[in-house]
Design an enzyme around this catalytic site. Structure first.
Site, PDB file in Angstrom:
ATOM      1  N   ASP A 125     -14.713  55.887 -80.760  1.00  0.00           N
ATOM      2  CA  ASP A 125     -13.921  54.767 -81.356  1.00  0.00           C
ATOM      3  C   ASP A 125     -13.651  54.445 -83.162  1.00  0.00           C
ATOM      4  O   ASP A 125     -14.237  54.597 -84.003  1.00  0.00           O
ATOM      5  CB  ASP A 125     -14.896  53.625 -80.692  1.00  0.00           C
ATOM      6  N   ASP A 180     -12.297  50.105 -66.512  1.00  0.00           N
ATOM      7  CA  ASP A 180     -12.928  49.800 -67.037  1.00  0.00           C
ATOM      8  C   ASP A 180     -13.758  48.239 -66.061  1.00  0.00           C
ATOM      9  O   ASP A 180     -12.736  48.058 -66.382  1.00  0.00           O
ATOM     10  CB  ASP A 180     -12.601  49.052 -67.992  1.00  0.00           C
TER      11      ASP A 180
END
Length: 260
Positions: free
Chosen positions: A8, A130
């Site tokens: 990330d 998500d």
């Protein structure tokens, strides 16, 4: 079961969040490219990269960092985070990204998915769902959609999507184990190829996920658990980090008893 390490990127650095909370950010390395090389040295077959800044703004803020990763590795790279237009997808695929992950736009602009699948192979365009308690979250997990996760998967399947990256937000970055029942429920109802994400912490979690292969779960994205050296036999990782001259305070550079 394919293990996919995650990178990330926030403000150009390699970070991990807890449950997607930007206020709970931990920086692991200043250069994400170094992290990518470490993953490859650990025999990674694919890397999952997320531009966290883009997830909030919709702009490819960390594009050059991602280009560096693509250029230095010899394995497929999948990229997600704020990809909401055909132009953004083209930009990534043009530099050698193998697979692009569409998240929020699958909810807010499903027509984009249809357009992309007219131009690209299903293996190049995947949808990331998500979800928190079964409800998809969008725009950097700051807003909720008005449908259930399996309903969104069904709509995507009709458009030609073949794979979903399914993240259980309640488990993400918590190091508390994978959401087995949640992932199983979703995979059963979706009837598609599924890459699980969120919470995988131990080898037991991997064995649990492997039992879901009959429902289409064939891979898992792992982030913080690897960064924190939760898995045995990461001694090679430690040795390689020393070769890079990485600061010994970096969490994965700490030897643990499991590695001795």
């Amino acid at each position: 079961m394919l293990i996919i390490p995650a990178i990330d990127i926030k403000e150009g650095k390699c970070v991990r969040l807890t449950r997607g909370d930007f206020a709970q950010k931990k920086i692991y390395l200043d250069n994400p490219c170094d992290m990518a090389v470490i993953w490859r040295k650990q025999n990674a077959k694919m890397i999952h990269v997320v531009d966290l800044d883009a997830a909030l703004t919709g702009e490819t803020v960390n594009f050059e960092r991602i280009r560096e990763i693509v250029n230095v590795l010899d394995i497929p790279i999948q990229v997600g985070g704020g990809i909401r237009s055909v132009e953004a997808v083209e930009k990534y695929l043009d530099i050698g990204v193998s697979r692009v992950v569409i998240g929020s736009a699958a909810v807010t602009n499903p027509g984009l998915i249809a357009d992309l699948l007219k131009k690209y192979r299903p293996s190049q365009i995947v949808v990331g769902i998500d979800a928190e308690h079964g409800v998809p979250k969008i725009k950097g997990w700051t807003e909720s959609s008005n449908m259930q996760d399996y309903e969104l998967a069904g709509e995507m399947k009709k458009l030609g999507v073949e794979r979903i990256i399914y993240t259980d937000i309640t488990r993400d970055g918590m190091l508390q184990g994978v959401g087995y029942e949640t992932t199983k429920r979703f995979a059963e109802k979706a009837g598609m190829k599924v890459t699980a994400s969120g919470g995988a912490t131990t080898s037991d979690d991997l064995h649990k996920l492997r039992s879901l292969e009959k429902y289409g779960v064939d891979s898992v994205i792992i982030g913080k658990a690897l960064y924190e050296c939760n898995f045995p036999c990461q001694e090679l990782w430690y040795a390689y980090e020393q070769g890079l001259g990485i600061d010994g305070e970096f969490s994965t550079a700490r030897k643990k008893e499991c590695c001795s």
